[in-house]
Write a protein that holds these residues in place. Sequence first.
Motif, PDB file in Angstrom:
ATOM      1  N   GLN A 179       7.803  52.395  60.879  1.00 24.94           N
ATOM      2  CA  GLN A 179       8.324  53.712  60.524  1.00 24.94           C
ATOM      3  C   GLN A 179       9.026  54.408  61.688  1.00 24.94           C
ATOM      4  O   GLN A 179       9.682  55.442  61.497  1.00 24.94           O
ATOM      5  CB  GLN A 179       7.170  54.612  60.053  1.00 24.94           C
ATOM      6  N   ALA A 180       8.874  53.855  62.893  1.00 27.98           N
ATOM      7  CA  ALA A 180       9.321  54.553  64.106  1.00 27.98           C
ATOM      8  C   ALA A 180      10.795  54.956  64.093  1.00 27.98           C
ATOM      9  O   ALA A 180      11.122  56.107  64.441  1.00 27.98           O
ATOM     10  CB  ALA A 180       9.006  53.703  65.330  1.00 27.98           C
ATOM     11  N   PRO A 181      11.745  54.108  63.706  1.00 28.15           N
ATOM     12  CA  PRO A 181      13.156  54.535  63.749  1.00 28.15           C
ATOM     13  C   PRO A 181      13.433  55.768  62.894  1.00 28.15           C
ATOM     14  O   PRO A 181      14.136  56.694  63.329  1.00 28.15           O
ATOM     15  CB  PRO A 181      13.899  53.299  63.216  1.00 28.15           C
ATOM     16  N   PHE A 182      12.883  55.787  61.681  1.00 30.20           N
ATOM     17  CA  PHE A 182      13.099  56.942  60.819  1.00 30.20           C
ATOM     18  C   PHE A 182      12.443  58.183  61.404  1.00 30.20           C
ATOM     19  O   PHE A 182      13.036  59.272  61.419  1.00 30.20           O
ATOM     20  CB  PHE A 182      12.546  56.661  59.423  1.00 30.20           C
ATOM     21  N   MET A 183      11.211  58.037  61.905  1.00 29.59           N
ATOM     22  CA  MET A 183      10.501  59.189  62.457  1.00 29.59           C
ATOM     23  C   MET A 183      11.228  59.740  63.682  1.00 29.59           C
ATOM     24  O   MET A 183      11.289  60.957  63.876  1.00 29.59           O
ATOM     25  CB  MET A 183       9.071  58.782  62.825  1.00 29.59           C
ATOM     26  N   MET A 184      11.777  58.874  64.501  1.00 40.68           N
ATOM     27  CA  MET A 184      12.510  59.337  65.674  1.00 40.68           C
ATOM     28  C   MET A 184      13.737  60.146  65.262  1.00 40.68           C
ATOM     29  O   MET A 184      14.072  61.164  65.891  1.00 40.68           O
ATOM     30  CB  MET A 184      12.923  58.145  66.541  1.00 40.68           C
ATOM     31  N   ILE A 187      12.509  63.572  64.098  1.00 39.59           N
ATOM     32  CA  ILE A 187      12.132  64.415  65.234  1.00 39.59           C
ATOM     33  C   ILE A 187      13.373  64.927  65.965  1.00 39.59           C
ATOM     34  O   ILE A 187      13.468  66.098  66.357  1.00 39.59           O
ATOM     35  CB  ILE A 187      11.218  63.624  66.192  1.00 39.59           C
ATOM     36  N   ALA A 188      14.345  64.057  66.135  1.00 42.70           N
ATOM     37  CA  ALA A 188      15.572  64.442  66.848  1.00 42.70           C
ATOM     38  C   ALA A 188      16.347  65.532  66.122  1.00 42.70           C
ATOM     39  O   ALA A 188      17.086  66.303  66.749  1.00 42.70           O
ATOM     40  CB  ALA A 188      16.459  63.207  67.041  1.00 42.70           C
ATOM     41  N   SER A 189      16.177  65.640  64.811  1.00 46.06           N
ATOM     42  CA  SER A 189      16.900  66.655  64.052  1.00 46.06           C
ATOM     43  C   SER A 189      16.431  68.061  64.384  1.00 46.06           C
ATOM     44  O   SER A 189      17.166  69.032  64.188  1.00 46.06           O
ATOM     45  CB  SER A 189      16.725  66.406  62.552  1.00 46.06           C
ATOM     46  N   GLY A 190      15.201  68.187  64.858  1.00 48.11           N
ATOM     47  CA  GLY A 190      14.649  69.500  65.171  1.00 48.11           C
ATOM     48  C   GLY A 190      14.208  70.293  63.961  1.00 48.11           C
ATOM     49  O   GLY A 190      13.767  71.452  64.093  1.00 48.11           O
ATOM     50  N   ASP A 191      14.299  69.712  62.777  1.00 46.31           N
ATOM     51  CA  ASP A 191      13.940  70.429  61.549  1.00 46.31           C
ATOM     52  C   ASP A 191      12.446  70.378  61.233  1.00 46.31           C
ATOM     53  O   ASP A 191      11.988  71.104  60.348  1.00 46.31           O
ATOM     54  CB  ASP A 191      14.704  69.841  60.359  1.00 46.31           C
ATOM     55  N   PHE A 192      11.730  69.537  61.938  1.00 43.91           N
ATOM     56  CA  PHE A 192      10.312  69.360  61.614  1.00 43.91           C
ATOM     57  C   PHE A 192       9.480  69.452  62.898  1.00 43.91           C
ATOM     58  O   PHE A 192       8.950  68.461  63.387  1.00 43.91           O
ATOM     59  CB  PHE A 192      10.076  67.997  60.940  1.00 43.91           C
TER      60      PHE A 192
END
Length: 233
Positions: A179-184, A187-192
Amino acid sequence: MRPERPSRGPQPSFSRAALTEAAIRVADAEGLEAISMRRLAAEIGAGTMSLYRYVSGKDDVIELMVDAVVADYLPEGTALSGNWRADLGAMARQARRTVLRHPWLAPLAASRQGASPNRLRLLEASLRMVDGLGLGVDEMLTLIGAVFAYVNGFVQSELAEAEALRRTGLDLKGWTALQAPFMMAVIASGDFPMVARMATEGGRAYADIEERFEYGLERLLNGLATDLPRPAG
């Protein structure tokens, strides 16, 4: 309330307990869906039709299975300490161990509430655990129900995780890596921001499943304790 052996006709060579034990054995190994009257007859070496002298069908067998296993929630001879928290906590831990040994019970534990010998014995003992706290019967039942609901929910999550491991072959670490690529990207979006905090700070405390169970159980008992009637004076 049915007699153990029929009053008429040939007497079967097995007992109701033997039928129940065979059904539990099959369900533990292969799941509830493996239970059939034909399969049970083969397990105990009897003709399929002879089973109907004891039970009317699969639903009766499941009721017998549930009642037999629920007896392990509070083994015969268990002495209550008189401390409601200690007694409820001990029963919750034993209930969890029981359901983990018999995973087929998990979806049935909350839904099958018919009266039966061991379920009534468990209910009687549970009510005695919280008797004397100044609660009405409905409040006592709600308190007990909250503990069982916690156990059932926690165990079903444990079993779901075990099933995911069996199905995918991935443990939690492997699944997290997948799941790491999607989660990264999330996180990078700053929306969550809270998800980002979870990803960076989570997994340090209560990582052990036993610790998580105990933490939740103690928090639940603490919360229930705060709402108990205060002693007069």
